[in-house]
Structure formats: structure tokens, C-alpha cells
Design a protein around this motif. Structure first.
Motif, PDB file in Angstrom:
ATOM      1  N   THR A   1      -1.224   2.694  -5.929  1.00  0.00           N
ATOM      2  CA  THR A   1      -1.169   4.054  -6.472  1.00  0.00           C
ATOM      3  C   THR A   1      -0.715   5.024  -5.389  1.00  0.00           C
ATOM      4  O   THR A   1      -1.305   5.075  -4.300  1.00  0.00           O
ATOM      5  N   THR A   2       0.336   5.775  -5.685  1.00  0.00           N
ATOM      6  CA  THR A   2       0.820   6.775  -4.731  1.00  0.00           C
ATOM      7  C   THR A   2      -0.230   7.871  -4.544  1.00  0.00           C
ATOM      8  O   THR A   2      -1.099   8.076  -5.387  1.00  0.00           O
ATOM      9  N   LEU A   3      -0.129   8.581  -3.429  1.00  0.00           N
ATOM     10  CA  LEU A   3      -1.166   9.520  -3.024  1.00  0.00           C
ATOM     11  C   LEU A   3      -0.913  10.924  -3.563  1.00  0.00           C
ATOM     12  O   LEU A   3       0.203  11.257  -3.976  1.00  0.00           O
TER      13      LEU A   3
ATOM     14  N   ARG B   1       0.828  -1.202   0.000  1.00  0.00           N
ATOM     15  CA  ARG B   1       0.000   0.000   0.000  1.00  0.00           C
ATOM     16  C   ARG B   1       0.868   1.259   0.000  1.00  0.00           C
ATOM     17  O   ARG B   1       1.972   1.271   0.543  1.00  0.00           O
ATOM     18  N   ALA B   2       0.308   2.309  -0.598  1.00  0.00           N
ATOM     19  CA  ALA B   2       0.972   3.610  -0.589  1.00  0.00           C
ATOM     20  C   ALA B   2       0.821   4.232   0.786  1.00  0.00           C
ATOM     21  O   ALA B   2      -0.263   4.200   1.380  1.00  0.00           O
ATOM     22  N   VAL B   3       1.903   4.796   1.303  1.00  0.00           N
ATOM     23  CA  VAL B   3       1.877   5.467   2.608  1.00  0.00           C
ATOM     24  C   VAL B   3       2.285   6.936   2.475  1.00  0.00           C
ATOM     25  O   VAL B   3       2.603   7.581   3.463  1.00  0.00           O
ATOM     26  N   GLY B   4       2.258   7.435   1.254  1.00  0.00           N
ATOM     27  CA  GLY B   4       2.610   8.830   1.004  1.00  0.00           C
ATOM     28  C   GLY B   4       2.539   9.102  -0.486  1.00  0.00           C
ATOM     29  O   GLY B   4       2.202   8.234  -1.290  1.00  0.00           O
ATOM     30  N   LYS B   5       2.907  10.311  -0.862  1.00  0.00           N
ATOM     31  CA  LYS B   5       2.845  10.674  -2.274  1.00  0.00           C
ATOM     32  C   LYS B   5       4.045  10.167  -3.062  1.00  0.00           C
ATOM     33  O   LYS B   5       4.031  10.212  -4.297  1.00  0.00           O
ATOM     34  N   ASP B   6       5.093   9.683  -2.378  1.00  0.00           N
ATOM     35  CA  ASP B   6       6.293   9.246  -3.089  1.00  0.00           C
ATOM     36  C   ASP B   6       6.835   7.912  -2.593  1.00  0.00           C
ATOM     37  O   ASP B   6       7.974   7.577  -2.844  1.00  0.00           O
ATOM     38  N   ARG B   7       6.005   7.114  -1.901  1.00  0.00           N
ATOM     39  CA  ARG B   7       6.515   5.861  -1.340  1.00  0.00           C
ATOM     40  C   ARG B   7       5.409   4.819  -1.194  1.00  0.00           C
ATOM     41  O   ARG B   7       4.238   5.147  -0.963  1.00  0.00           O
TER      42      ARG B   7
ATOM     43  N   ILE C   1      12.001  -8.433  -5.790  1.00  0.00           N
ATOM     44  CA  ILE C   1      10.869  -7.511  -5.888  1.00  0.00           C
ATOM     45  C   ILE C   1      11.236  -6.402  -6.859  1.00  0.00           C
ATOM     46  O   ILE C   1      12.289  -5.773  -6.741  1.00  0.00           O
ATOM     47  N   GLU C   2      10.363  -6.167  -7.823  1.00  0.00           N
ATOM     48  CA  GLU C   2      10.548  -5.110  -8.818  1.00  0.00           C
ATOM     49  C   GLU C   2       9.271  -4.274  -8.898  1.00  0.00           C
ATOM     50  O   GLU C   2       8.208  -4.701  -8.439  1.00  0.00           O
ATOM     51  N   TYR C   3       9.357  -3.105  -9.518  1.00  0.00           N
ATOM     52  CA  TYR C   3       8.171  -2.271  -9.696  1.00  0.00           C
ATOM     53  C   TYR C   3       8.220  -1.604 -11.060  1.00  0.00           C
ATOM     54  O   TYR C   3       9.284  -1.362 -11.635  1.00  0.00           O
ATOM     55  N   LEU C   4       7.030  -1.314 -11.571  1.00  0.00           N
ATOM     56  CA  LEU C   4       6.887  -0.766 -12.921  1.00  0.00           C
ATOM     57  C   LEU C   4       5.857   0.348 -12.882  1.00  0.00           C
ATOM     58  O   LEU C   4       4.713   0.138 -12.467  1.00  0.00           O
ATOM     59  N   ALA C   5       6.252   1.554 -13.302  1.00  0.00           N
ATOM     60  CA  ALA C   5       5.318   2.681 -13.341  1.00  0.00           C
ATOM     61  C   ALA C   5       4.350   2.509 -14.492  1.00  0.00           C
ATOM     62  O   ALA C   5       4.700   1.995 -15.562  1.00  0.00           O
ATOM     63  N   ASN C   6       3.118   2.926 -14.285  1.00  0.00           N
ATOM     64  CA  ASN C   6       2.100   2.827 -15.325  1.00  0.00           C
ATOM     65  C   ASN C   6       2.538   3.600 -16.571  1.00  0.00           C
ATOM     66  O   ASN C   6       3.005   4.730 -16.484  1.00  0.00           O
ATOM     67  N   GLY C   7       2.409   2.965 -17.724  1.00  0.00           N
ATOM     68  CA  GLY C   7       2.782   3.603 -18.977  1.00  0.00           C
ATOM     69  C   GLY C   7       4.236   3.415 -19.366  1.00  0.00           C
ATOM     70  O   GLY C   7       4.675   3.956 -20.385  1.00  0.00           O
ATOM     71  N   THR C   8       4.994   2.664 -18.560  1.00  0.00           N
ATOM     72  CA  THR C   8       6.397   2.394 -18.884  1.00  0.00           C
ATOM     73  C   THR C   8       6.590   0.897 -19.103  1.00  0.00           C
ATOM     74  O   THR C   8       5.707   0.088 -18.804  1.00  0.00           O
ATOM     75  N   THR C   9       7.757   0.514 -19.625  1.00  0.00           N
ATOM     76  CA  THR C   9       8.034  -0.895 -19.916  1.00  0.00           C
ATOM     77  C   THR C   9       9.269  -1.412 -19.199  1.00  0.00           C
ATOM     78  O   THR C   9       9.606  -2.587 -19.336  1.00  0.00           O
TER      79      THR C   9
ATOM     80  N   GLY D   1      11.069   7.478  -3.634  1.00  0.00           N
ATOM     81  CA  GLY D   1      11.383   8.216  -4.851  1.00  0.00           C
ATOM     82  C   GLY D   1      10.398   8.031  -5.975  1.00  0.00           C
ATOM     83  O   GLY D   1      10.765   8.157  -7.148  1.00  0.00           O
ATOM     84  N   LEU D   2       9.133   7.749  -5.663  1.00  0.00           N
ATOM     85  CA  LEU D   2       8.127   7.519  -6.689  1.00  0.00           C
ATOM     86  C   LEU D   2       7.414   8.814  -7.048  1.00  0.00           C
ATOM     87  O   LEU D   2       7.499   9.818  -6.337  1.00  0.00           O
ATOM     88  N   GLN D   3       6.686   8.779  -8.154  1.00  0.00           N
ATOM     89  CA  GLN D   3       5.916   9.934  -8.611  1.00  0.00           C
ATOM     90  C   GLN D   3       4.552   9.946  -7.913  1.00  0.00           C
ATOM     91  O   GLN D   3       3.937   8.895  -7.731  1.00  0.00           O
ATOM     92  N   GLU D   4       4.083  11.142  -7.540  1.00  0.00           N
ATOM     93  CA  GLU D   4       2.800  11.222  -6.858  1.00  0.00           C
ATOM     94  C   GLU D   4       1.656  10.907  -7.806  1.00  0.00           C
ATOM     95  O   GLU D   4       1.743  11.121  -9.024  1.00  0.00           O
ATOM     96  N   GLU D   5       0.590  10.352  -7.241  1.00  0.00           N
ATOM     97  CA  GLU D   5      -0.625   9.976  -7.981  1.00  0.00           C
ATOM     98  C   GLU D   5      -0.306   9.132  -9.221  1.00  0.00           C
ATOM     99  O   GLU D   5      -0.850   9.368 -10.298  1.00  0.00           O
ATOM    100  N   THR D   6       0.556   8.170  -9.037  1.00  0.00           N
ATOM    101  CA  THR D   6       0.954   7.283 -10.134  1.00  0.00           C
ATOM    102  C   THR D   6       0.737   5.835  -9.707  1.00  0.00           C
ATOM    103  O   THR D   6       1.068   5.456  -8.587  1.00  0.00           O
ATOM    104  N   THR D   7       0.191   5.042 -10.614  1.00  0.00           N
ATOM    105  CA  THR D   7      -0.032   3.625 -10.331  1.00  0.00           C
ATOM    106  C   THR D   7       1.221   2.837 -10.676  1.00  0.00           C
ATOM    107  O   THR D   7       1.786   2.986 -11.764  1.00  0.00           O
TER     108      THR D   7
END
Length: 468
Positions: free
Chosen positions: A226-228, A135-141, A170-178, A199-205
Motif C-alpha cells: 500500500t502506497t503511503l 514495500r512502498a517507499v513513498g506516496k507514489d512508488r 512483474i505486473e501490478y493491479l490497483a485495488n478495485g480494478t481488473t 506513478g502510483l496513487q497515494e494510499e492505494t493498495t
């Protein structure tokens, strides 16, 4: 070496490389399970390895025909000369996908021999518990509660989780990227309790992937988060529980459910009102703290700071509580003992009542009443009530059990209480009238010496409270 032997060796080498091109084991894994979240969109991934791959196809197992059939509905998301990843978008994953098997294939090399991937098998899981673990616990994490290898779909066990050769990535992939980004990895022997992706982007799945491998077997778990838009607000609210001439006991409000687990530590500071600078005196994993070795009749300021689990990278400070004074018991503990009686009862409840002090009472002000029900075999039941309330009902009581009931009057800090009332002993027999009795014996209570008290478990409880 004879020419015939050389020819035989050459033929075997050619056969060996031909097998590599057509063998499904040319993929990294031979058996590959995939866990997807039910009632959510998903992307299926299928990878194959080989030289000069072309003419790609998606192959799905037909349960009705009991054979593999070709499906040309996949797309290429990444490709180089020897490695290809094919993807398939699913608008909504339902239970109908459980057990579905698929492969991808392509022509490899100049010979155009068909090369197939490993066989993928689909499973689904419910989102309820996985929402707590990812779960997201902030706008960037995003917070990952791990504690076991298959922490996303933890009800599924495809691998032998006791095998020391199990490895997790464990890996992660931002929506709209490959391009998948690495987060962390670990073995079965050193499973961490958590990981925070920063270090994630806010409001991004983001798609979170947990790959659990064991030799030529693998399990992929996928979960979206999804970040907040903004960080979650949490300001601990401090309450003073009790003061003595040399101590102050406090508690504070818990974080919201969204931060549960992410906040793991609380730091408490106290400052003498006449001395500059804060003195940090305690770190707690619970929502309370007691400051000891304070000066009598001194006034203090108190504050608390909640820390995130990742070495306090994110802090949640309280506002400062000012003007808390240490005092002797006879200044803050009410000098009043209620008289308690049973007002009414049923086969599983008892309503008690007590008197308030008369107009002639001149002791410390009463702010709370504290009814307590105890029994030797079960957890105690107690509550703090407003000073205007003079009755209370204990409900859902066990039958054929003996209880003791007492009430204490408490001051402006709810654990600064006077002497408790004479214990009422109550037994709840099955199918019989409630039996009530009072037993008076000489003993010392938690709140001071008395000549009309019964040395009960209740007194021990009050002694424990008073010692905090």
C-alpha cells in the motif's frame, strides 16, 4: 488424391481440433503453482482459452474423495471470445490452503465440448522477508528488491532456477480494478537487483504479481503493498569526525529502515567560506566521506544529499553544516595521556578506570575518552565516552585470549585524539584469575612520537583512524 484419402485427412483434422477444445493444455501453462501470503486476503485467478466459451465452473480437487468436484463460486473478471479469467476471493489465507488444487472450465464452441484450464496448486509463504522485498517507499512508488527470480516467496523453489529458459514478468493491479499493468520482465541470465514502480496513487493498495515461467510450467507469486499518505522523511545529519590542516572527515545518519536498499548513493559537497559556489567532491555508498587537499585554517560549509537507487530520481538533502575549520593537530588534539588501570574483573568482563587531567592542564579541551580493546584474532572493540566518564566495562570477553587495552583523550571532534595510554595486556584464562601487565617500549604512536608505548595492533588501528 483418392476420395477415401481425402476423407481420412478430414477426419484427422476434425479429431485434432476436437482434442484442442478438450485438452487442458489449451491454456498457456500445463502446470501452475501459486504462492499466496499467509494470514492475508487473496484472489485466486484461473484462465482458460477456447472459442465461444460459456457455462463456466470452478473445479476443486477433493482430498477425501480423491476426485475433482464442481464448485459454482467463482466470478468472471475478464472475458472476450477466446479468453476468460475467473476469480475467487479468499478472506484469509491459512496454512490449510497448502497443496489445494483447482481448475476452471467452460463449454467451448458450437459442440459445447468441455474445456479445462491448467491445474493450479496453492502454496503459502510468510510475510516477514517479503515485506523487505516488496514495500512502498513513498506516496507514489513501490520498491522491489529482486536479485533472484522468486524474490517474493524466496524460500520456495518449484522451478529449476539455473535453467536459462526461465522468464519472469512483474505486473501490478490497483485495488478495485481488473486490468493488470506491466512493470518489467527479465530472464534468469539478467536478473536485476531492483525495480521501482512509479506513478502510483497515494494510499492505494496494489497487488504485485511475479510470474516465473519455464516452458509449460509457471509459478505466480502475489504480494500486496500500500502506497503511503506522504513521502518518508529523511534528512541526513552530518557529524564532523576529524580535522587536520588539509582534510575534514565527516559521517552522517543512516536512512530509516523503510528506505533501506532504496537509497544507494550519497553525494557530498564542500564550499570554501570565502568562495562562492559548491564543489562536489565525492560520491559514497557508505555513510562517511573525507575531504582532502583543503587549505589550512580555512573555514568550510558542508552538505550531503542521499539519492534513491533509480538514478537519484528522489533526493534527500541534509541541512548545511557551516563553519568547519581545518587546523593543525596541536590545536585540536588534547595534549593529555590517561593513566589506565583495571578496577575489577570477572571471568568474562573487565572494568577499567583512568584519571582526568588536573586543574593545571592547558591543552585543547577534552570532549571524549576513547577506550579500545584489541586482540590479534578478533574484531576490535572500542567506544567513545563523554568527558565526564572515567571508567568502562568490556563484557562478553572470550576466555583464554590475550587482550590489550588503551584509552585516548579526544577533542571536540571525536577522532581528533591525543596519545593513547600505555597498553594494558590482559589475559582471560579459563577458571583462573585475570593476569594484567604493562609493557613499555619505544615506538611512534598513531597520534605522534612517544617513548613509552608498545607497538601493538592497537597502535596500527589508531594509525588507520588518524590517516582518514
Amino acid at each position: 488424391m483418392k476420395r477415401s484419402d481425402l476423407a481420412l485427412i478430414l477426419m484427422r483434422l476434425l479429431l485434432f481440433f476436437a482434442i484442442l477444445e478438450t485438452n487442458p493444455a489449451a491454456s498457456k501453462f500445463v502446470y501452475h503453482d501459486v504462492c499466496l501470503e499467509e494470514n492475508k486476503p487473496a484472489t485466486l485467478y484461473c484462465d482458460i482459452e477456447g472459442s465461444s466459451l460459456t457455462n463456466f465452473e470452478w473445479i476443486q480437487y477433493d482430498d477425501k474423495q480423491f476426485n475433482w468436484s464442481k464448485r459454482n463460486f467463482s466470478t468472471i473478471s475478464h472475458m472476450n471470445e477466446t479468453y476468460v479469467v475467473m476469480t475467487l476471493e479468499i478472506a484469509n489465507v491459512t496454512s490449510g490452503y497448502i497443496g489445494m488444487r483447482y481448475k476452471c472450465s467452460g463449454d467451448a464452441g458450437d459442440s459445447k465440448r468441455r474445456t479445462e484450464s491448467a491445474e493450479y496448486r496453492l502454496w503459502t509463504f510468510n510475510e516477514e522477508k517479503s515485506n523487505q522485498n516488496v514495500r512502498a517507499v513513498g506516496k507514489d512508488r513501490i520498491y522491489l528488491k529482486i536479485s533472484q527470480v522468486n524474490f517474493i516467496a524466496d524460500s520456495l523453489y518449484f522451478l529449476y532456477t539455473g535453467d536459462s529458459s526461465i522468464h519472469c514478468v512483474i505486473e501490478y493491479l490497483a485495488n478495485g480494478t481488473t486490468q493488470w499493468q506491466y512493470a518489467t520482465s527479465y530472464s534468469w541470465k539478467e536478473i536485476p537487483s531492483y525495480h521501482v514502480i512509479h506513478g502510483l496513487q497515494e494510499e492505494t493498495t496494489y497487488m504485485i504479481k511475479d510470474t516465473i515461467s519455464n516452458g509449460n510450467e509457471a509459478l505466480d507469486e502475489f504480494k500486496r503493498a500500500t502506497t503511503l499518505e506522504r513521502d518518508i522523511e529523511y534528512v541526513p545529519v552530518i557529524t564532523v569526525l576529524k580535522v587536520t590542516e588539509s582534510s575534514i572527515a565527516i559521517e552522517w545518519t543512516a536512512p530509516p529502515p523503510e528506505l533501506e536498499g532504496y537509497i544507494s548513493l550519497y553525494k557530498a559537497w564542500i564550499q570554501d567560506g570565502l568562495i562562492a559556489g559548491w564543489q562536489r567532491v565525492g560520491e559514497e555508498s557508505v555513510l562517511s566521506h573525507v575531504f582532502h587537499e583543503l587549505h589550512v585554517y580555512s573555514t568550510y560549509n558542508i552538505r550531503v544529499e542521499a539519492c534513491s537507487i533509480d538514478e537519484c530520481r528522489n533526493k534527500y538533502p541534509s541541512t548545511t553544516m557551516t563553519g568547519v575549520t581545518t587546523e593543525f593537530a596541536d590545536v585540536v588534539n588534547p595534549a593529555f595521556t590517561p593513566n589506565v588501570s583495571v578496577n575489577e574483573s570477572t571471568n568474562d568482563s573487565i572494568t577499567i578506570k583512568w584519571n582526568a587531567p588536573g586543574d593545571s592542564y592547558e591543552g585543547p579541551a577534552i570532549h571524549y575518552y576513547h577506550p579500545i580493546l584489541s586482540t590479534p584474532y578478533y574484531a576490535d572493540n572500542s567506544v567513545f565516552l563523554n568527558r565526564t566518564t572515567t571508567f568502562y566495562t568490556f563484557v562478553k570477553l572470550r576466555q583464554d585470549v590475550e587482550f590489550q587495552i588503551q584509552v585516548a583523550a579526544c577533542g571536540k571532534y571525536r577522532m581528533n585524539c591525543g596519545d593513547p595510554s600505555v597498553p594494558i595486556e590482559v589475559r582471560m584464562p579459563v577458571g583462573m584469575q585475570v593476569i594484567v601487565s604493562n609493557q613499555l617500549r619505544v615506538h611512534t604512536t598513531a597520534y605522534g612520537p612517544s617513548t613509552e608505548r608498545n607497538p601493538t595492533k592497537m597502535s596500527k588501528l589508531l594509525e588507520k583512524i588518524a590517516s582518514t
